[in-house]
Design a protein around this motif. Structure first.
Motif, PDB file in Angstrom:
ATOM      1  N   GLU A   1      -3.657   8.104   4.805  1.00  0.00           N
ATOM      2  CA  GLU A   1      -5.080   8.433   4.629  1.00  0.00           C
ATOM      3  C   GLU A   1      -6.000   7.540   5.481  1.00  0.00           C
ATOM      4  N   LEU A   2      -5.460   6.388   5.896  1.00  0.00           N
ATOM      5  CA  LEU A   2      -6.284   5.363   6.552  1.00  0.00           C
ATOM      6  C   LEU A   2      -7.228   5.894   7.649  1.00  0.00           C
TER       7      LEU A   2
ATOM      8  N   THR B   1       0.867  -1.178   0.000  1.00  0.00           N
ATOM      9  CA  THR B   1       0.000   0.000   0.000  1.00  0.00           C
ATOM     10  C   THR B   1       0.903   1.226   0.000  1.00  0.00           C
TER      11      THR B   1
ATOM     12  N   ARG C   1       0.687   9.346   9.899  1.00  0.00           N
ATOM     13  CA  ARG C   1      -0.635   8.707  10.025  1.00  0.00           C
ATOM     14  C   ARG C   1      -1.262   9.055  11.384  1.00  0.00           C
TER      15      ARG C   1
ATOM     16  N   ASN D   1      -9.474  14.512   1.264  1.00  0.00           N
ATOM     17  CA  ASN D   1      -8.477  14.022   2.210  1.00  0.00           C
ATOM     18  C   ASN D   1      -7.066  14.497   1.874  1.00  0.00           C
TER      19      ASN D   1
ATOM     20  N   TYR E   1       0.879   7.403   0.798  1.00  0.00           N
ATOM     21  CA  TYR E   1      -0.310   8.253   0.842  1.00  0.00           C
ATOM     22  C   TYR E   1      -1.492   7.481   1.423  1.00  0.00           C
ATOM     23  N   GLU E   2      -1.701   6.261   0.902  1.00  0.00           N
ATOM     24  CA  GLU E   2      -2.859   5.467   1.343  1.00  0.00           C
ATOM     25  C   GLU E   2      -2.748   5.079   2.817  1.00  0.00           C
TER      26      GLU E   2
END
Lengths: 416, 241
Positions: B109-110, B102, B158, B122, B105-106
């Motif tokens: 974003e979680l 993953t 995060r 987001n 960025y993802e």
């Protein structure tokens, strides 16, 4: 959380684990494709058989030896030989005084015999028929002539070949006036029928048969004096019911039967025969469908298996998602969407594959086997396959999803 | 006067396993004010991680009282705990816990995917969080393409992305080389300077001394709770031990 966020999360997971997703999808692809193909084969075969039967004509009344339930198959279809139907019955039924609705008719005596030409032996259906066969059966002559009324009782050693039989015996050579042997007796070919196809299920196809005068077949070849069946062509299709009544009455007089319960014959019309065949083929179709459904079920169990493994492999991931705020319901929804997406994708690919396979089968059967095999994929089967595959995704995804949702975030993060 | 973020009274955690009770934490009492940088220190098995999990709403206490921002956490449902974890706290783990296969960025974003916010984009929040840890340029990298230090910086991003009230860091430098460890501590100190409450769990005195206060634990209880008089400041060239 946005409406599409659970879908986004599930999609990312499936893409991030492409190979695992592919293996899971495979079971559903095979299951759905087999359901589509089986349904297509069932529908095509049913249409082929029904077309062949209805091609005989919708205004025929058949008289079969032996009593039978109107809805079930006649005894003869089950391989039982009954010898009560005679040529005299045929003559009585052809008499307008007895059955005024009858236009014409044909008596049949049939069996399977070895037929040879120039040392090549074949096994063909040999049909002893009366002279008006071609009018009753709606067949046309390709070459030569058919039998004349005198032939019915003359013991003439002549034959008319069905198109398939002619092709097998003579290939592209001319068959007219050639001598062939049927059960070691010499016969002269006087005519060849046009190809009308064969249902291949013993429902009256004449392509692979050899026709000869009725008495010749009975006395010289088959050694019998009874008839296999009689077909009567009724001038006005609206009078079929009345004709059936008159036929039954005449038969009872012929056989000295007082009570209809003691009937030793059955009277059928093409419409009811079509209905019976349609019923039988429907049963076969649904039997095949249930076999196909088993593979879909196995695919579903495969999904549950992979999803359970996936939950175990992703315990830490579940823990992390919960640590950053995923609720139990969200985790469950995520896993359910994943399994439903897998099955939906598998369903769509399976449908495309199934349709392609059904098309290939119809092309092969039509072009290489000579049947008029239609390519039929019903919207119903596509709808069933799609909804069943999504349902399987949800049902078999539910247990792993619940399991994932119940994991404690603290234990999940500690999981090694 | 600075308001109390966390108030803990006689907090206990007992694990039941096949009829055997194990007390991991017992009778712990302390407060944490907003803007503090508290290091919870102790040897392995002292109960520091268990305490952090309770404070971070990953686990429930079996005794005592936990008041968070004036609200008693004992009565919170699972869904309410999840919401607090999403909006009020951020976690940084020793093993980073980034999602494999993953992108950076993802991963960052979680938390935003679970925040219940149906509007807005987001990307501004994600990029801002990445910028604050100097990882914006790696946003399209996959987590396995990063070094340990970079992974931990992404994990901090995060933890920051939902602008939480407090960040819990459980041995954040434990899996890092000295240089990367220093970078991580520098980021945490910077965040604290900007007003963010930090609770750091470590077994290393040197790392703990980067905080403003050390709570020393042993056998599930607090041995000492002191302000640090000579605080360490992470800077380039400093080597964590």
């Amino acid at each position: 959380m946005r409406v599409l966020d659970p879908v986004k999360i599930s999609y990312r997971n499936l893409v991030a684990n492409k190979f695992r997703s592919f293996l899971t999808v495979l079971g559903i692809i095979i299951g759905v494709a087999s359901v589509i193909v089986i349904m297509a084969i069932g529908s095509s075969a049913q249409t082929l058989i029904l077309d062949q039967v209805s091609g005989i004509g919708s205004n025929l009344v058949g008289v079969l030896p032996g009593a039978s339930d109107e809805k079930g198959p006649p005894a003869q279809a089950l391989g039982i030989i009954i010898t009560t139907l005679k040529y005299e019955d045929f003559l009585a039924l052809m008499d307008k005084k007895n059955v005024p609705e009858v236009e014409t008719g044909c008596a049949y005596a049939q069996g399977v015999q070895t037929v040879s030409y120039q040392k090549n032996d074949f096994s063909f259906s040999v049909m002893g028929v009366t002279h008006d066969y071609i009018n009753v059966e709606n067949v046309e002559l390709e070459q030569g002539r058919f039998f004349v009324p005198e032939d019915d009782v003359s013991l003439s050693r002549i034959v008319v070949l069905g198109a398939g039989a002619k092709k097998d015996l003579f290939g592209i050579d001319d068959a007219l006036n050639k001598k062939i042997k049927v059960k070691d007796e010499n016969f002269t070919v006087v005519g060849v029928l046009k190809d009308k196809g064969s249902a291949g299920f013993g429902v009256g196809g004449s392509s692979d048969a050899i026709m000869m005068p009725l008495k010749t077949a009975q006395k010289i070849i088959l050694g019998i004096d009874h008839l296999s069946y009689i077909r009567l062509k009724i001038a006005n299709p609206d009078e079929i019911a009345a004709a059936k009544e008159d036929v039954a009455k005449t038969m009872r007089i012929q056989h000295d039967i007082k009570n209809p319960k003691d009937d030793d014959f059955s009277v059928r019309d093409t419409a009811s025969a079509l209905k019976i065949i349609s019923n039988i083929t429907d049963i076969l179709k649904y039997f095949l469908l249930s076999v196909g459904s088993i593979s879909l079920l196995v695919g579903g169990v495969g999904i549950m298996n992979i999803m359970l493994i996936s939950v175990n492999q992703r315990i830490r991931e579940v823990g992390l998602r919960k640590a950053v705020g995923a609720k139990n319901g969200t985790i469950m929804l995520q896993f359910l969407i994943e399994s439903a997406t897998i099955t939906l994708a598998g369903g769509i690919i399976g449908i495309v594959l199934g349709i392609a396979l059904a098309f290939i089968i119809s092309t092969v059967v039509t072009n290489f086997m000579g049947y008029d095999w239609q390519f039929i994929v019903s919207g119903q089967s596509v709808l069933v396959a799609t909804s069943v595959s999504i349902a399987i995704g949800f049902i078999f995804g539910l247990y792993p999803a619940r399991k994932a949702a119940k994991i404690s975030p603290m234990e999940a993060l500690r999981y090694e | 006067m600075t308001s109390q973020l966390i108030q803990v009274k006689n907090l206990c955690k007992t694990y039941e396993n096949e009829g055997v009770s194990t007390r991991a934490v017992c009778g712990v009492t302390f407060n944490v004010a907003e803007g503090e940088f508290v290091s919870i220190m102790g040897p392995s098995g002292s109960g520091k991680s268990t305490l952090m999990q309770m404070l971070g709403f990953l686990d429930r206490a079996t005794g005592g009282e936990y008041i968070f921002q004036g609200q008693n956490a004992n009565g919170f449902s699972d869904d309410e705990l999840a919401e607090i974890r999403n909006k009020k706290v951020g976690f940084v783990f020793q093993t980073f816990n980034l999602l494999p296969r993953t992108t950076v960025y993802e991963n960052v974003e979680l938390p935003l995917l679970y925040d219940g916010d149906v509007s807005g984009d987001n990307s501004a929040k994600v990029l801002s969080a990445l910028r604050s840890v100097g990882m914006e340029h790696r946003k399209d990298y996959f987590s396995n393409q990063l070094s340990g230090g970079e992974r931990q910086r992404v994990a901090i991003a995060r933890a920051l992305v939902n602008d939480p009230s407090v960040i819990f860091a459980d041995e954040p430098t434990g899996n890092l080389d000295s240089k990367s460890g220093t970078q991580v501590m520098k980021i945490l100190q910077g965040l604290n300077d900007a007003g963010k409450t930090i609770i750091l769990v470590t077994h290393e005195t040197f790392t703990a001394e980067h905080g403003k206060r050390i709570i020393l634990m042993k056998d599930g209880g607090i041995v000492s709770d002191k302000e640090i008089t000579t605080r360490r400041f992470a800077m380039d060239g400093e080597l964590l031990k």
